[in-house]
Design a protein around this motif. Structure first.
Motif, PDB file in Angstrom:
ATOM      1  N   LYS A   1       1.092  -1.635   0.129  1.00  0.00           N
ATOM      2  CA  LYS A   1       0.073  -0.138   0.043  1.00  0.00           C
ATOM      3  C   LYS A   1       0.870   1.328   0.010  1.00  0.00           C
ATOM      4  CE  LYS A   1      -3.333   2.669   2.573  1.00  0.00           C
ATOM      5  NZ  LYS A   1      -4.120   2.198   3.742  1.00  0.00           N
ATOM      6  N   GLU A   2       2.107   0.981   0.781  1.00  0.00           N
ATOM      7  CA  GLU A   2       3.038   2.173   0.948  1.00  0.00           C
ATOM      8  C   GLU A   2       4.406   1.938   1.301  1.00  0.00           C
ATOM      9  OE1 GLU A   2       3.215   6.520   2.853  1.00  0.00           O
ATOM     10  OE2 GLU A   2       1.663   4.776   3.880  1.00  0.00           O
TER      11      GLU A   2
ATOM     12  N   ILE B   1       7.808   3.739   2.491  1.00  0.00           N
ATOM     13  CA  ILE B   1       8.214   4.987   3.240  1.00  0.00           C
ATOM     14  C   ILE B   1       9.663   4.513   3.734  1.00  0.00           C
ATOM     15  CG2 ILE B   1       9.229   6.578   4.789  1.00  0.00           C
ATOM     16  CD1 ILE B   1       5.636   5.732   5.995  1.00  0.00           C
TER      17      ILE B   1
ATOM     18  N   ASP C   1       4.561  -0.934   3.840  1.00  0.00           N
ATOM     19  CA  ASP C   1       3.087  -0.925   4.717  1.00  0.00           C
ATOM     20  C   ASP C   1       2.647  -2.391   3.426  1.00  0.00           C
ATOM     21  OD1 ASP C   1       3.415   0.186   6.244  1.00  0.00           O
ATOM     22  OD2 ASP C   1       1.874   1.964   5.669  1.00  0.00           O
TER      23      ASP C   1
ATOM     24  N   VAL D   1       4.057  -0.138  -5.034  1.00  0.00           N
ATOM     25  CA  VAL D   1       3.194  -0.059  -4.451  1.00  0.00           C
ATOM     26  C   VAL D   1       2.629  -0.683  -5.950  1.00  0.00           C
ATOM     27  CG1 VAL D   1       1.320   1.463  -4.226  1.00  0.00           C
ATOM     28  CG2 VAL D   1       3.420   2.447  -2.953  1.00  0.00           C
TER      29      VAL D   1
END
Length: 71
Positions: free
Chosen positions: A17-18, A20, A29, A53
């Motif tokens: 999803k993400e 960083i 994530d 992603v």
């Protein structure tokens, strides 16, 4: 490459999803049917695995300790 066998019992299939990105480590994530699973892995691994992603992945959870706090 196919995964033949893994000893981790807690496996969650999901999609990233993400991400960083950090200079040394990154947070990834993964959205699973059980909820979001967050993994902190090296940024080098993110690049070598070409994680992006939307990529479908398996999140393996293997823990030796679980802490509980009374609310």
């Amino acid at each position: 490459m196919a995964i033949v066998a893994v000893n981790a019992r807690n496996q969650f299939r999901g999609k990233i999803k993400e991400i960083i990105l950090g200079s040394v480590v990154s947070e990834v994530d993964v959205e699973t049917p059980a909820g979001i699973v967050t993994s902190v892995i090296t940024t080098r691994s993110v690049k070598e695995l070409d994680l992006q992603v939307g990529t479908e992945v398996l999140a393996f959870v293997k823990s030796t300790e679980v802490s509980i706090a009374k609310l």
